[in-house]
Enzyme design. Sequence first.
Site, PDB file in Angstrom:
ATOM      1  N   ARG A  59       0.818  -1.224   0.000  1.00 23.63           N
ATOM      2  CA  ARG A  59       0.000   0.000   0.000  1.00 23.63           C
ATOM      3  C   ARG A  59       0.846   1.265   0.000  1.00 23.63           C
ATOM      4  O   ARG A  59       0.367   2.344  -0.357  1.00 23.63           O
ATOM      5  CB  ARG A  59      -1.001  -0.033   1.164  1.00 23.63           C
ATOM      6  CG  ARG A  59      -2.200  -0.877   0.814  1.00 23.63           C
ATOM      7  CD  ARG A  59      -2.950  -1.344   2.008  1.00 23.63           C
ATOM      8  NE  ARG A  59      -2.235  -2.439   2.660  1.00 23.63           N
ATOM      9  CZ  ARG A  59      -2.349  -2.769   3.918  1.00 23.63           C
ATOM     10  NH1 ARG A  59      -3.134  -2.110   4.710  1.00 23.63           N
ATOM     11  NH2 ARG A  59      -1.657  -3.790   4.413  1.00 23.63           N
ATOM     12  N   GLU A  96       6.499 -10.538  16.077  1.00 28.63           N
ATOM     13  CA  GLU A  96       6.174 -11.087  17.392  1.00 28.63           C
ATOM     14  C   GLU A  96       6.547 -12.578  17.442  1.00 28.63           C
ATOM     15  O   GLU A  96       7.152 -13.058  18.380  1.00 28.63           O
ATOM     16  CB  GLU A  96       4.685 -10.887  17.669  1.00 28.63           C
ATOM     17  CG  GLU A  96       4.352 -10.962  19.141  1.00 28.63           C
ATOM     18  CD  GLU A  96       2.871 -10.763  19.391  1.00 28.63           C
ATOM     19  OE1 GLU A  96       2.458 -10.977  20.524  1.00 28.63           O
ATOM     20  OE2 GLU A  96       2.135 -10.428  18.438  1.00 28.63           O
TER      21      GLU A  96
HETATM   22  P1  AMP Z   1       4.869  -2.759  11.287  1.00 27.30           P
HETATM   23  O1  AMP Z   1       6.119  -3.326  10.712  1.00 27.30           O
HETATM   24  O2  AMP Z   1       4.396  -3.472  12.522  1.00 27.30           O
HETATM   25  O3  AMP Z   1       4.986  -1.245  11.528  1.00 27.30           O
HETATM   26  O4  AMP Z   1       3.698  -3.001  10.239  1.00 27.30           O
HETATM   27  C1  AMP Z   1       3.549  -2.150   9.193  1.00 27.30           C
HETATM   28  C2  AMP Z   1       3.002  -2.826   7.964  1.00 27.30           C
HETATM   29  O5  AMP Z   1       1.987  -3.795   8.241  1.00 27.30           O
HETATM   30  C3  AMP Z   1       2.402  -1.761   7.086  1.00 27.30           C
HETATM   31  O6  AMP Z   1       2.921  -1.935   5.781  1.00 27.30           O
HETATM   32  C4  AMP Z   1       0.920  -1.985   7.156  1.00 27.30           C
HETATM   33  O7  AMP Z   1       0.378  -1.953   5.874  1.00 27.30           O
HETATM   34  C5  AMP Z   1       0.705  -3.351   7.802  1.00 27.30           C
HETATM   35  N1  AMP Z   1      -0.150  -3.294   9.008  1.00 27.30           N
HETATM   36  C6  AMP Z   1       0.213  -3.552  10.284  1.00 27.30           C
HETATM   37  N2  AMP Z   1      -0.801  -3.433  11.151  1.00 27.30           N
HETATM   38  C7  AMP Z   1      -1.878  -3.065  10.413  1.00 27.30           C
HETATM   39  C8  AMP Z   1      -3.244  -2.751  10.726  1.00 27.30           C
HETATM   40  N3  AMP Z   1      -3.732  -2.790  11.987  1.00 27.30           N
HETATM   41  N4  AMP Z   1      -4.055  -2.376   9.706  1.00 27.30           N
HETATM   42  C9  AMP Z   1      -3.589  -2.326   8.444  1.00 27.30           C
HETATM   43  N5  AMP Z   1      -2.319  -2.609   8.087  1.00 27.30           N
HETATM   44  C10 AMP Z   1      -1.459  -2.977   9.051  1.00 27.30           C
END
Ligand code: AMP
Length: 174
Positions: A59, A96
Amino acid sequence: MEDLKQKIRNVQDFPKPGIGFKDITTLIKDATAFKQSIDTIANQYNPADIDVIVGIESRGFIFGAALAHEWGKGFVPVRKPGKLPAESIREEYQLEYGSDAVEIHKDAISPGQHVLIIDDLLATGGTVAAAAKLVERLSGNIMGICFLIELSFLKGREKLKRYNVHALIDFEEE
Ligand code: AMP
């Protein structure tokens, strides 16, 4: 940004129980909301300070490519493993449970280029921290990291202290 925030659909228990998924498809199908989100990101920066936009699969491509087009800049994809056809470098990061990785083409960034990194959402920050490391391994200069959405209760910014981080919309709780 309250009007933009209302365009985001929360899908509870997707992709697994306990996760509140922030669905941006309801925002981007709305011409006015999509344009407003790109214009608002564009107004945060001086395009003269930026050479190239890096977007994170998948996205981050939507917002990053639209911004690159608006500014007349190039766009570089950071992708999940095994998707890029030419010689690439990889950065792994911890989830995690288990680990994941992102990749970038070795010749995607020239040393010293000024880079803006874009993704749709900041959760724990692991993905974008790994993408930032890829850019730095290619000697790119990170001018900023921008998100449409931040889930600030997950404290992802703590992994990004070295960078200038901006998010348009914040969700302070689940
Ligand atoms: P992180 O590495 O935990 O910051 O996760 C970020 C990536 O996971 C991003 O590219 C988001 O598109 C996706 N992502 C993580 N959590 C969500 C959520 N609650 N809703 C939508 N996309 C998420």
